[in-house]
Design an enzyme around this catalytic site. Sequence first.
Site, PDB file in Angstrom:
ATOM      1  N   HIS A 100     -30.917   3.649 -24.579  1.00 15.41           N
ATOM      2  CA  HIS A 100     -30.951   4.103 -23.188  1.00 15.41           C
ATOM      3  C   HIS A 100     -31.083   5.619 -23.061  1.00 15.41           C
ATOM      4  O   HIS A 100     -31.427   6.125 -21.994  1.00 15.41           O
ATOM      5  CB  HIS A 100     -29.739   3.580 -22.402  1.00 15.41           C
ATOM      6  N   ASP A 130     -29.267  -1.714 -27.988  1.00 12.27           N
ATOM      7  CA  ASP A 130     -29.120  -0.355 -27.471  1.00 12.27           C
ATOM      8  C   ASP A 130     -29.208   0.683 -28.594  1.00 12.27           C
ATOM      9  O   ASP A 130     -28.385   1.596 -28.685  1.00 12.27           O
ATOM     10  CB  ASP A 130     -27.808  -0.194 -26.698  1.00 12.27           C
ATOM     11  N   SER A 206     -23.515   9.412 -25.607  1.00 15.78           N
ATOM     12  CA  SER A 206     -24.263   8.237 -26.042  1.00 15.78           C
ATOM     13  C   SER A 206     -25.177   8.560 -27.215  1.00 15.78           C
ATOM     14  O   SER A 206     -25.967   9.503 -27.172  1.00 15.78           O
ATOM     15  CB  SER A 206     -25.111   7.703 -24.893  1.00 15.78           C
TER      16      SER A 206
END
Length: 444
Positions: A100, A130, A206
């Site tokens: 993402h 992911d 992230s």
Amino acid sequence: MRIGHAHLSLGAAVAMALASIAGVRAERPSAARRTPLVQAVERTKAAVVNINAQEVVKARVPEDPFELFLGGGRMRDQVRTSLGSGFVFDPAGYVLTNYHVVARGTRIQVSFEDGSDYTAKVVGTDPGGDLAVLKIQSNKKFAAMPLGVSSDLMLGEPAMAIGNPFGLNQSVSVGVVSALHRTVRAENRSYYDFIQTDASINPGNSGGPLINADGEVIGVCSAIYANAQGIGFAIPIERALRVARELVKSGELAASFWGFDASTTEGKPGARVDAVESGSPAAHAGLRRGDIVVSVDRSPVRDVDELRFLLHDVTVGGRVTLGVMRDGQKVEIALQPSPLTPDRAMASFESATGVKLAEVSAAEARKAGIEAPRGLVAVDQVKSGSAAQRGGLHAGDIVVAVNSAEVDTLKDFQKAMGSARKSGRAVLLVQRGYRLMEFSVDLG
């Protein structure tokens, strides 16, 4: 005078002593202060990168106040930026991060702790997991993150996250391993087998590393739980590296074909087999419609999402044992996937979405006022009442990319869809006029 002279000498001596102490502290911290956690950060920080992913979009920009209200103005390029983190896992310049973080980025830049910046390209992605792999555009050898394991983690042992939360470069947060094999529900999706930690993991973290007290990466941080306070999650490093190495090797995840569809059972754990394709691996193994899959290689299956996850990493040539409840009896079925052909991948996409695609040549695209180097893939038909219609897809929409892989022909699309089938999910980047939209497809 003697007293004054003595006072000045004493003051000078104190100042010199303080300066000396300050100098020693600045150059050589005490051994008590250089704890194992400090040493762990020192070992790893050179391999951590901040990621700046830019998306260039067309937007109408008014040139005077009247156009602001009337909707006029010229179309101009505007840049949208997303920030994230990552780490070098191979000295050749391969970087592991979250999907993402780079999902819509067309210009990607990575920055190191020493201030150096490099352009990077997407090697391959796994949206279902992911994960994404980038390659730094340089022939230089880079410091790589020491690799650990997550299989021996202990509850309560120290864990640290390093990354770029809210744009604050090279931030370190410290906590402990709070839980293992955690299932998280976020944004109408289930995520399985996470490491849970109370080390702060915020937007921008992230893709960064979760490391242990030895300075080894044990997980890939993922800021997926927007309401988390004192709770962070990370993808176990073994799973992430299996995906990353396959992406480096071939640029995509090898697609496996199982030949059955399943759904979550009502009121009890397991996944019900709804259909078995004739001649498929599932049919040859003896799987039947109505069977309830309750385990994969003795790992329990609570729902169909967990079944997909447990089958996710099984490549062509691998083998699993399904625990199946049939007529009140538990049986075991050995199942080995076969390669997923482009025709099967396309049929799966059309069945799941209700969409038929058409290939438009470069010449035809130019006639329509669209510049396309080789051509483009357009939505030709959308079935009434289908998932595509409910999601807002229209005939005439142009499919720009599938899971970040650009598509210009149906062959490109079939190849990308084959890779997407591996994770059970495809994210289509669709252009309508000057707008770019994402359309998520559940492939079963």
